[in-house]
Design a protein around this motif. Structure first.
Motif, PDB file in Angstrom:
ATOM      1  N   SER A 252      68.328  62.241 -64.112  1.00  0.00           N
ATOM      2  CA  SER A 252      67.683  62.993 -65.182  1.00  0.00           C
ATOM      3  C   SER A 252      67.271  64.384 -64.719  1.00  0.00           C
ATOM      4  O   SER A 252      66.592  64.529 -63.699  1.00  0.00           O
ATOM      5  N   GLY A 253      67.689  65.399 -65.461  1.00  0.00           N
ATOM      6  CA  GLY A 253      67.284  66.764 -65.144  1.00  0.00           C
ATOM      7  C   GLY A 253      68.222  67.767 -65.773  1.00  0.00           C
ATOM      8  O   GLY A 253      69.420  67.511 -65.925  1.00  0.00           O
ATOM      9  N   GLY A 254      67.693  68.915 -66.138  1.00  0.00           N
ATOM     10  CA  GLY A 254      68.493  69.937 -66.799  1.00  0.00           C
ATOM     11  C   GLY A 254      68.858  71.088 -65.886  1.00  0.00           C
ATOM     12  O   GLY A 254      68.847  70.965 -64.662  1.00  0.00           O
ATOM     13  N   SER A 255      69.179  72.206 -66.495  1.00  0.00           N
ATOM     14  CA  SER A 255      69.440  73.444 -65.767  1.00  0.00           C
ATOM     15  C   SER A 255      68.104  74.173 -65.685  1.00  0.00           C
ATOM     16  O   SER A 255      67.670  74.790 -66.660  1.00  0.00           O
ATOM     17  N   VAL A 256      67.468  74.098 -64.521  1.00  0.00           N
ATOM     18  CA  VAL A 256      66.050  74.463 -64.451  1.00  0.00           C
ATOM     19  C   VAL A 256      65.800  75.756 -63.678  1.00  0.00           C
ATOM     20  O   VAL A 256      65.458  76.784 -64.257  1.00  0.00           O
ATOM     21  N   HIS A 257      65.954  75.715 -62.371  1.00  0.00           N
ATOM     22  CA  HIS A 257      65.615  76.872 -61.537  1.00  0.00           C
ATOM     23  C   HIS A 257      66.839  77.326 -60.734  1.00  0.00           C
ATOM     24  O   HIS A 257      67.603  76.484 -60.261  1.00  0.00           O
ATOM     25  N   PRO A 258      66.976  78.655 -60.548  1.00  0.00           N
ATOM     26  CA  PRO A 258      66.281  79.746 -61.260  1.00  0.00           C
ATOM     27  C   PRO A 258      66.903  79.939 -62.637  1.00  0.00           C
ATOM     28  O   PRO A 258      67.919  79.322 -62.950  1.00  0.00           O
ATOM     29  N   ALA A 259      66.303  80.784 -63.435  1.00  0.00           N
ATOM     30  CA  ALA A 259      66.863  81.057 -64.762  1.00  0.00           C
ATOM     31  C   ALA A 259      68.305  81.507 -64.630  1.00  0.00           C
ATOM     32  O   ALA A 259      68.628  82.359 -63.807  1.00  0.00           O
ATOM     33  N   GLY A 260      69.158  80.900 -65.424  1.00  0.00           N
ATOM     34  CA  GLY A 260      70.565  81.266 -65.402  1.00  0.00           C
ATOM     35  C   GLY A 260      71.413  80.448 -64.458  1.00  0.00           C
ATOM     36  O   GLY A 260      72.609  80.690 -64.336  1.00  0.00           O
ATOM     37  N   THR A 261      70.815  79.441 -63.793  1.00  0.00           N
ATOM     38  CA  THR A 261      71.611  78.637 -62.872  1.00  0.00           C
ATOM     39  C   THR A 261      72.714  77.884 -63.609  1.00  0.00           C
ATOM     40  O   THR A 261      72.484  77.363 -64.700  1.00  0.00           O
ATOM     41  N   PRO A 262      73.903  77.814 -63.047  1.00  0.00           N
ATOM     42  CA  PRO A 262      74.981  77.046 -63.683  1.00  0.00           C
ATOM     43  C   PRO A 262      74.926  75.569 -63.322  1.00  0.00           C
ATOM     44  O   PRO A 262      75.728  74.786 -63.805  1.00  0.00           O
TER      45      PRO A 262
END
Length: 248
Positions: free
Chosen positions: A122-132
Motif C-alpha cells: 500500500s502506498g502512492g506516489s508520495v515523495h518528492p513531488a513529481g516522483t514517477p
C-alpha cells in the motif's frame, strides 16, 4: 476549471498530473468546501486514475473469493505500507530505500512461514513531488522478482498517508471477509518509526490523527514486536468520503 477541462476530454490526464506531482494534497482541502453532489466532484471521481488496479488484483481477488486459506493461518493478510523518505530530494527507486526493502524482506519471510497466504502492498506516489515511483506498484514488482505469485499479491496504489494505508487495507479486508491483518513496517533510520506509531496509537497520536483526518478510528492495533502489528479493521472504514475522489 474542472468542468472546462472535462469538456476538453483532458480531466483524466490533469488528475494524473496532480497525483504524480504531489499537488493533490494541496487541492483536497478545496474539494472539502464543495457539496458532495457537486458536478466538479462527480467529474473528478469519474476521472481518477486507477493505476490498472482491477487487472493487477484480479488473480488474487479470484483466489481469495474461491478459497478459504486464510481461515487456517494466524493472519488473513500481510499489509506492507510503502516508505519513501519525506526529505527525498530526487525520485528514489525502491531498491535505494533500505527501510522499504527491509519491510518487504520481512513480509516475504512471514509469507513463506505461513503467517498469512496473501500480502497487500500500500502506498502512492508520495515523495518528492513529481516522483514517477508509485510505492505499491514498486513493491509489487519487488515481490514478483522474489518469487511471489501474482495471485498472492494485492496492491493499493492510492494511499498517501499512514491513515489511508490502514483505511484502504481495512476496507479491502472487510469486503473480502478477511478477519485479521499483520502489518509489517518500521526499519526507518530516524527517531520516527511507523511501527511504534501503529503499535501505540494513543501515545503516538495516530488515533487522534485518524479521527481528525478520517472522522473515525481505523480499528484495533496491537503491537507484537518491533516490526509487526496485528490489525482488526473497524467497520467504519467502509465509510466513503464523498469529497475525496481518491477515496476508493
Amino acid at each position: 476549471l474542472i468542468l472546462e477541462v472535462r469538456g476538453l476530454d483532458l480531466l483524466e490526464d490533469l488528475f494524473r498530473v496532480l497525483v504524480d506531482n504531489g499537488i493533490y494534497d494541496a487541492v483536497e482541502p478545496l474539494l472539502r468546501t464543495l457539496p458532495p453532489d457537486s458536478p466538479a466532484l462527480m467529474a473528478l471521481i469519474e476521472a481518477r486514475p486507477d493505476f490498472g488496479v482491477e487487472t493487477l488484483n484480479a488473480d488474487a481477488l479470484r483466489v481469495i473469493r474461491e478459497h478459504r486459506e486464510h481461515d487456517n493461518t494466524p493472519f488473513s493478510l500481510i499489509i506492507v505500507p510503502g516508505y519513501t523518505p519525506v526529505k527525498a530530494r530526487r525520485p528514489m527507486p525502491l531498491e535505494e530505500i533500505d527501510a522499504a526493502v527491509k519491510r518487504l524482506e520481512a513480509a516475504l519471510a512471514d509469507l513463506k512461514a505461513g503467517l498469512a497466504p496473501y500480502v497487500l502492498v500500500s502506498g502512492g506516489s508520495v515523495h518528492p513531488a513529481g516522483t514517477p515511483h508509485n510505492e505499491a506498484l514498486s513493491m509489487r514488482d519487488w515481490l514478483l522478482k522474489h518469487g511471489v505469485e501474482p495471485d498472492r499479491i494485492l496492491v493499493d496504489p492510492f494511499a498517501r498517508h499512514s491513515t489511508t494505508n490502514l483505511r484502504n487495507a481495512g476496507r479491502l479486508m472487510l469486503s473480502l471477509g478477511l478477519r485479521k491483518g499483520l502489518i509489517v513496517t518500521g526499519f526507518e533510520a530516524s527517531p520516527f518509526s511507523q511501527a511504534f506509531y501503529f503499535s501505540h496509537p494513543l501515545i503516538s497520536s495516530f488515533e487522534n490523527r485518524s479521527r481528525r483526518e478520517l472522522g473515525y478510528s481505523v480499528g484495533q492495533l496491537d503491537g507484537l514486536d518491533d516490526h509487526h502489528i496485528a490489525f482488526v479493521p473497524s467497520t467504519e472504514v467502509t465509510r466513503i468520503n464523498p469529497r475525496d475522489p481518491l477515496d476508493w
